[in-house]
Write an enzyme that holds these catalytic residues in place. Structure first.
Site, PDB file in Angstrom:
ATOM      1  CG  MET A   1     -18.491  -7.373  10.216  1.00 47.03           C
ATOM      2  SD  MET A   1     -18.084  -8.668  11.682  1.00 47.03           S
ATOM      3  CE  MET A   1     -18.758 -10.101  10.958  1.00 47.03           C
ATOM      4  NE  ARG A   2     -13.598  -6.152   2.112  1.00 46.41           N
ATOM      5  CZ  ARG A   2     -13.848  -4.867   2.214  1.00 46.41           C
ATOM      6  NH1 ARG A   2     -13.035  -4.068   3.142  1.00 46.41           N
ATOM      7  NH2 ARG A   2     -14.577  -4.092   1.818  1.00 46.41           N
ATOM      8  CB  ALA A   3     -11.080 -10.156   8.725  1.00 41.70           C
TER       9      ALA A   3
ATOM     10  CG  ASP B   1      -9.957  -4.338   4.628  1.00 40.09           C
ATOM     11  OD1 ASP B   1      -9.468  -5.412   5.329  1.00 40.09           O
ATOM     12  OD2 ASP B   1     -11.118  -4.142   4.604  1.00 40.09           O
ATOM     13  NE  ARG B   2     -12.203  -2.098  -0.929  1.00 43.32           N
ATOM     14  CZ  ARG B   2     -13.519  -1.885  -0.590  1.00 43.32           C
ATOM     15  NH1 ARG B   2     -14.234  -3.089  -0.579  1.00 43.32           N
ATOM     16  NH2 ARG B   2     -14.076  -0.744  -0.420  1.00 43.32           N
TER      17      ARG B   2
END
Length: 707
Positions: free
Chosen positions: A278-280, A197-198
């Site tokens: 919410m990173r996406a 995810d990073r």
């Protein structure tokens, strides 16, 4: 002149449009968050990443600062600071720092000079790779093979933009903001979800199947190797034009407007594909903005949002390692259409420039344009079949009494001969996986770091100290070192505050942690296992164990036996999704050559001990214990088990026997292997909790539940 003096030009790359576009978008906006490049070996992944460095603008740094502080905003916590406002500054090229898979923690975050700290009483700190990568690129080749302790440090630094070193009473903090680029071959294992995810974007790369394109790749590479300087000069003009376009896009980026319609499309897309957190959303917004700036526009269009989704979401939709990365483009188009606002005319000086804008040329990756064009070219990064995409077989398992074809007993070619027999005895689909009880190798090992068995490791709980036996120093045990040096201070003539330490006083910390093992599955695929729904349950159990092996950082292998012989369906690998695919397509039928399966496993383990002596093995035999293949099948199987026991192989037998009458052959096999036996019910992690609940509920006996 070496190739290192003239890196391969970015504009000389052939094909790989999505890869080049993702890298260029990160060059335009560092806030996109990096790139994960997934693909088979030999597809120019590393070459493309290294070529990007030459396109990045030079960095202004404080002169003499080892941590690359920006003169306009120096880091107030810089160990080389504080920096005066009028301190001299210098300019240097952008850096690409490579993190080796086998790097130590000290090499990554920096090392304290313990000898100086003890002898002189000073905090001497040697910066690590995170400091060198600040305001540059941190490149990790084969990032999926990176040790857990390094992954944890990367996660912290990537999230906070700060590297912290807290050890032996010394505290050092410095800025560490970098563009994280990783490459990996999925066949060698998947990434932890936290690290996955990073990465802001991900792309899938594969070698072209077009003859002309492959010819051009070979021609250019050979020309580059013959004369790197001449080859670089040939593309110097294109490189300069591309560098200029990147600079123009960077200058335009602050003026790009992300309208409410585009923002709603981004949010709706992330919600529709059920991505975590919410990173996406943030990555898609930054990527769409960078796409607009790259096209020379001051507003974000729907095509930018679509392309951003294709780059930012495929790797975020995975729920377990057996899910293939990818995106349903029909669903994506439906979501974008449902949330489309009124038509807006593009603004800004780049209106109509598209991919052939300033510095475009034939070698600049296309972007924007008709989304259907990109779909036809297969550039979405998720439309191709991933190695771990497991096929699905019919719901019913083959009949137990059906005869096996003569060639169906050689699973060494699992996808050839296995499928040949599948016409008569189709593969059963695996039942849903479950959380398994923890299986471990007894004793204390020294293998690669993982999460299964106890081991002496460089990271973990400190259990003691020892005197170094030559070579580089590891983790120092401060208290033990002080105790070793303290009695000799007067004899050494100490007069000041510093402690006089000699090399003989140094003591290293002995640590205990967990290691990853080689889990070799030996699966009985004979007719006795092929009753309706039974093989599906067995496959579900093995699939659950594979998932457990993924979480514990194990290597896995798969031996199957049926018919007349056994075969290696999957050589030991870190790719558990490949093992799951082979398991799913495994047909059943025929006799039960148990001895052949055990002897094949012994041969595989012998070879693996030569390749990796430190990695201990756990043999998991999945069978009902019957042996019907070959002359004297049961005595042969017992002798084979005795050989494995004599080798010291740790083993577990998963007893698949069912029915009211049980022969207990699996338990007998476990005893001869020197291991333990568990039933399919007992394999579940919640089995013990269920038994306790039954007893406390007054049911009196657990015999029925265990059966």
């Amino acid at each position: 002149m070496t190739t290192a003096d003239h890196p391969y030009p970015f504009t000389a790359l052939v094909g790989q449009d999505d890869l080049r576009l993702a890298l260029l978008l990160n060059a335009v906006s560092a806030r996109v968050g990096g790139v994960l490049v997934r693909g088979e070996k030999g597809t120019a992944k590393s070459t493309a990443v290294r070529a990007l460095t030459a396109l990045l603008p030079e960095a202004d740094v404080v002169a003499g600062c080892r941590f690359s502080c920006d003169p306009a905003a120096p880091d107030p916590r810089c160990p080389d600071g504080p920096h005066a406002p009028a301190q001299a500054e210098s300019r240097r090229p952008a850096r690409m720092v490579e993190l080796p898979v086998g790097a130590s923690e000290d090499r990554l975050v920096g090392a304290l000079d313990i000898e100086r700290a003890l002898a002189e009483g000073v905090k001497a700190f040697e910066p690590g790779l995170l400091a060198a990568a600040h305001r540059g690129i941190l490149y990790v080749d084969e990032v999926n093979l990176l040790g857990d302790h390094l992954v944890d440090l990367l996660l912290d630094a990537a999230a906070m933009g700060v590297s912290s070193v807290e050890r032996e009473g010394v505290s050092v903090r410095h800025a560490a903001r970098f563009l994280l680029v990783g490459t990996m071959n999925p066949e060698e294992g998947e990434l932890r979800p936290q690290l996955l995810d990073r990465f802001g974007l991900t792309v899938e790369v594969a070698a072209s199947r077009e003859t002309d394109e492959r010819v051009e790749v070979v021609r250019r590479r050979m020309a580059y190797e013959d004369d790197p300087a001449a080859f670089a000069a040939r593309f110097a003009g294109d490189e300069a034009a591309l560098r200029s376009r990147i600079a123009e896009a960077r200058a335009l980026l602050p003026r790009v407007v992300l309208g409410d319609t585009a923002l709603r499309q981004i949010a709706a897309t992330c919600a529709a594909f059920e991505v975590d957190g919410m990173r996406a959303d943030l990555v898609m917004a930054r990527t769409a903005t960078a796409l607009a700036a790259w096209a020379g526009r001051e507003s974000v269009l729907a095509e930018d949002v679509r392309q951003a989704a294709l780059l930012a979401l495929p790797h975020r939709g995975r729920r377990n390692p057996f899910d293939a990365p990818g995106l349903d483009e029909d669903k994506l188009d439906e979501v974008l259409d449902e949330n489309a606002g009124p038509e807006e005319e593009p603004e800004g000086p780049g209106d109509g420039d598209g991919p052939d804008g300033p510095g475009g040329g034939g070698d600049v990756p296309p972007q924007g344009g008709d989304p259907e064009d990109r779909t036809d070219r297969g550039e979405d990064g998720g439309s191709s079949d991933a190695p771990g995409d497991a096929p699905t077989g019919p719901a019913d398992a083959p009949d137990a009494d059906a005869p096996a074809p003569s060639d169906a007993s050689a699973p060494s070619d699992a996808e050839g001969k296995g499928r040949a027999g599948a016409a008569e005895q189709p593969a059963a689909s695996a039942s849903a996986p479950f959380r398994t009880k923890k299986l471990t190798v007894p004793g204390l090992g020294e293998g690669a770091a993982g999460r299964r068995s106890r081991a002496r490791t460089a990271h973990g709980r400190t259990t003691g100290s020892y005197r170094p036996r030559g070579g580089a120093l590891g983790s120092l045990h401060l208290a033990a070192t002080v105790r070793a040096a303290a009695p000799y201070q007067k004899a050494r003539g100490r007069t000041g505050a510093g402690l006089l330490v000699r090399k003989d006083d140094l003591r290293l910390a002995s640590r205990e942690g967990r290691e990853g093992n080689l889990v070799l599955f030996v699966v009985d695929a004979s007719g006795s296992m092929a009753a309706r729904q039974r093989m599906g349950v067995v496959k579900g159990a093995v699939l659950s164990l594979l998932l457990d092996a993924y979480q514990r950082r194990d290597k896995v292998g798969l031996v199957t036996f049926r018919g007349r012989e056994a075969g290696l369906a999957l050589p030991p690998t870190s790719s558990v999704d490949t093992a799951a695919a082979r398991l799913e397509s495994l047909p059943t039928g025929g006799r039960t050559p148990l001895a052949a399966g055990l002897l094949k496993a012994r041969d595989v383990l012998r070879i693996e001990r030569l390749r990796d002596p430190a990695r201990r093995a756990l043999l998991v035999v999945v069978t009902d214990g019957r042996a019907t293949g070959g002359p004297e099948p049961l005595p042969l199987a017992r002798r084979a088990a005795g050989l494995l026991a004599a080798d010291g192989t740790a083993s577990v037998v998963v007893d698949c026997e069912t029915g009211p009458v049980r022969l207990g052959l699996a338990a007998d096999l476990a005893g001869r292997l020197g291991g333990s036996a568990v039933t399919l019910d007992e394999l579940r992690a919640d089995a013990l909790a269920g038994l306790v609940k039954d007893v406390r509920g007054g049911q009196g006996s657990t015999t029925g539940r265990a059966a």
